[in-house]
Design a protein around this motif. Sequence first.
Motif, mmCIF file in Angstrom:
data_model
loop_
_atom_site.group_PDB
_atom_site.id
_atom_site.type_symbol
_atom_site.label_atom_id
_atom_site.label_comp_id
_atom_site.label_asym_id
_atom_site.label_seq_id
_atom_site.Cartn_x
_atom_site.Cartn_y
_atom_site.Cartn_z
ATOM 1 N N LEU A 84 -7.534 10.600 6.685
ATOM 2 C CA LEU A 84 -7.289 11.167 8.001
ATOM 3 C C LEU A 84 -6.886 10.041 8.938
ATOM 4 O O LEU A 84 -7.671 9.135 9.204
ATOM 5 N N ASN A 85 -5.634 10.088 9.389
ATOM 6 C CA ASN A 85 -5.081 9.031 10.241
ATOM 7 C C ASN A 85 -5.330 7.643 9.657
ATOM 8 O O ASN A 85 -5.703 6.701 10.364
ATOM 9 N N GLY A 86 -5.134 7.548 8.352
ATOM 10 C CA GLY A 86 -5.243 6.278 7.658
ATOM 11 C C GLY A 86 -6.639 5.904 7.220
ATOM 12 O O GLY A 86 -6.814 4.900 6.523
ATOM 13 N N LYS A 87 -7.648 6.662 7.594
ATOM 14 C CA LYS A 87 -9.020 6.360 7.206
ATOM 15 C C LYS A 87 -9.366 7.108 5.928
ATOM 16 O O LYS A 87 -9.236 8.332 5.844
ATOM 17 N N GLY A 89 -0.539 6.748 7.224
ATOM 18 C CA GLY A 89 -1.579 6.580 8.228
ATOM 19 C C GLY A 89 -1.526 7.615 9.333
ATOM 20 O O GLY A 89 -2.156 7.441 10.378
ATOM 21 N N LYS A 90 -0.798 8.729 9.112
ATOM 22 C CA LYS A 90 -0.654 9.749 10.141
ATOM 23 C C LYS A 90 -1.130 11.103 9.610
ATOM 24 O O LYS A 90 -0.650 11.586 8.594
ATOM 25 N N GLY A 91 -2.086 11.690 10.305
ATOM 26 C CA GLY A 91 -2.547 13.021 9.969
ATOM 27 C C GLY A 91 -3.381 13.070 8.699
ATOM 28 O O GLY A 91 -3.966 12.076 8.273
ATOM 29 N N VAL A 92 -3.419 14.270 8.103
ATOM 30 C CA VAL A 92 -4.172 14.496 6.871
ATOM 31 C C VAL A 92 -3.249 14.228 5.692
ATOM 32 O O VAL A 92 -2.225 14.905 5.526
ATOM 33 N N LEU A 120 -1.234 -0.514 -8.030
ATOM 34 C CA LEU A 120 -1.433 -1.961 -7.928
ATOM 35 C C LEU A 120 -1.301 -2.427 -6.478
ATOM 36 O O LEU A 120 -2.166 -3.131 -5.954
ATOM 37 N N ILE A 121 -0.226 -2.006 -5.824
ATOM 38 C CA ILE A 121 0.056 -2.460 -4.461
ATOM 39 C C ILE A 121 -1.052 -2.048 -3.501
ATOM 40 O O ILE A 121 -1.419 -2.796 -2.586
ATOM 41 N N GLY A 122 -1.614 -0.873 -3.707
ATOM 42 C CA GLY A 122 -2.681 -0.407 -2.835
ATOM 43 C C GLY A 122 -3.917 -1.281 -2.867
ATOM 44 O O GLY A 122 -4.744 -1.218 -1.953
ATOM 45 N N GLY A 123 -4.045 -2.103 -3.898
ATOM 46 C CA GLY A 123 -5.191 -3.004 -3.984
ATOM 47 C C GLY A 123 -5.266 -3.997 -2.844
ATOM 48 O O GLY A 123 -6.344 -4.506 -2.523
ATOM 49 N N LEU A 124 -4.140 -4.265 -2.208
ATOM 50 C CA LEU A 124 -4.155 -5.175 -1.055
ATOM 51 C C LEU A 124 -4.998 -4.610 0.081
ATOM 52 O O LEU A 124 -5.604 -5.358 0.847
ATOM 53 N N ALA A 125 -5.043 -3.278 0.192
ATOM 54 C CA ALA A 125 -5.798 -2.652 1.279
ATOM 55 C C ALA A 125 -7.291 -2.907 1.157
ATOM 56 O O ALA A 125 -8.013 -2.834 2.160
ATOM 57 N N LEU A 126 -7.764 -3.203 -0.033
ATOM 58 C CA LEU A 126 -9.200 -3.467 -0.214
ATOM 59 C C LEU A 126 -9.630 -4.729 0.532
ATOM 60 O O LEU A 126 -10.818 -4.931 0.783
ATOM 61 N N ASN A 143 -12.235 3.191 -6.493
ATOM 62 C CA ASN A 143 -11.678 4.263 -7.306
ATOM 63 C C ASN A 143 -10.158 4.120 -7.388
ATOM 64 O O ASN A 143 -9.500 3.829 -6.392
ATOM 65 N N ASP A 144 -9.598 4.334 -8.567
ATOM 66 C CA ASP A 144 -8.170 4.082 -8.760
ATOM 67 C C ASP A 144 -7.275 4.996 -7.919
ATOM 68 O O ASP A 144 -6.237 4.559 -7.403
ATOM 69 N N ALA A 145 -7.664 6.258 -7.740
ATOM 70 C CA ALA A 145 -6.858 7.148 -6.897
ATOM 71 C C ALA A 145 -6.950 6.740 -5.434
ATOM 72 O O ALA A 145 -5.969 6.864 -4.682
ATOM 73 N N ASP A 146 -8.112 6.230 -5.014
ATOM 74 C CA ASP A 146 -8.238 5.711 -3.647
ATOM 75 C C ASP A 146 -7.289 4.540 -3.432
ATOM 76 O O ASP A 146 -6.642 4.419 -2.389
ATOM 77 N N VAL A 147 -7.213 3.669 -4.438
ATOM 78 C CA VAL A 147 -6.334 2.501 -4.329
ATOM 79 C C VAL A 147 -4.879 2.933 -4.265
ATOM 80 O O VAL A 147 -4.104 2.440 -3.431
ATOM 81 N N GLN A 148 -4.487 3.861 -5.122
ATOM 82 C CA GLN A 148 -3.107 4.328 -5.079
ATOM 83 C C GLN A 148 -2.797 4.986 -3.744
ATOM 84 O O GLN A 148 -1.720 4.800 -3.172
ATOM 85 N N GLY A 149 -3.749 5.746 -3.235
ATOM 86 C CA GLY A 149 -3.549 6.372 -1.944
ATOM 87 C C GLY A 149 -3.343 5.368 -0.831
ATOM 88 O O GLY A 149 -2.504 5.561 0.053
ATOM 89 N N CYS A 150 -4.089 4.269 -0.880
ATOM 90 C CA CYS A 150 -3.935 3.218 0.129
ATOM 91 C C CYS A 150 -2.518 2.656 0.140
ATOM 92 O O CYS A 150 -2.008 2.235 1.182
ATOM 93 N N GLY A 151 -1.886 2.662 -0.999
ATOM 94 C CA GLY A 151 -0.518 2.172 -1.081
ATOM 95 C C GLY A 151 0.520 3.201 -0.691
ATOM 96 O O GLY A 151 1.645 2.849 -0.350
ATOM 97 N N ALA A 152 0.142 4.488 -0.708
ATOM 98 C CA ALA A 152 1.121 5.557 -0.502
ATOM 99 C C ALA A 152 1.193 6.072 0.924
ATOM 100 O O ALA A 152 2.259 6.480 1.383
ATOM 101 N N ILE A 153 0.085 6.076 1.633
ATOM 102 C CA ILE A 153 0.011 6.808 2.902
ATOM 103 C C ILE A 153 0.779 6.126 4.030
ATOM 104 O O ILE A 153 1.044 4.930 3.992
#
Length: 234
Positions: free
Chosen positions: A136-139, A117-120, A225-231, A105-115
């Motif tokens: 939650l804590n990066g998950k 990894g701490k808290g909610v 785009l950058i968050g795609g690396l997290a996949l 999901n595109d918002a999931d990917v963007q989130g992976c690039g933004a967070i």
Amino acid sequence: MSLLTLAIDVGGSSIKAIILQDDRTPISKRSLIYTPHPATPDIIVATLIDLIAEQGKYDRISIGFPSVVEHGVTRGAINLHPDWDGFPLEEVLRCQLGKPIRIANDADVQGCGAITGKGVELVITLGTGFGSSLFLNGKLLPNLELGQHIFVGRETYEDLLGQAALEKIGVDLWNIRLLEAIASLYKLFNYDQLYIGGGNARLVTLQLPQNLSDKVASVSNDLGLIGGLALWQS
């Protein structure tokens, strides 16, 4: 040796692509094309194949797509076309390209690039629609579809804050609605941090209340785009 990831962000209005090293360093210019309409699976797949053919050397592909995505299969894309419900996009592209590919999901990917990894941490994306992701804590809790849930009366977050609403009511009223949404989402999730991304994040001018002033931040749309690396990190 760093693997090269061709990161693609498919949106309702545009499709972007860039080649990244594992440390997020871009080694190509960002490509951008308009999303064709009608955005049926056949047309979008053909568009992606053409776009990918124009890129340089890469080892693998990540795609952020505006839909719930389960095991590479899209589960509806309301801002593209009804035919996306149940379409095996990952398999189709892998067979045609012969490259490793992961789609989320595109918002999931963007989130992976933004967070951090701490808290909610909650991410919302403001564009053609209203995307969301929660960590939650990066998950990641994948495929959170806040945009389709009721916000006011019988209207959803997407109804009131998507591109169509912005064009109808104007930026000032849209910002007032966004402030109400931010407060409502804080009561729901008690987030430690809310990140606002997407193409329309640039229009955010609201004045936050004191209790939220250090909990809300706008982030670059390039994180889609950058968050795609997290996949490829799991």
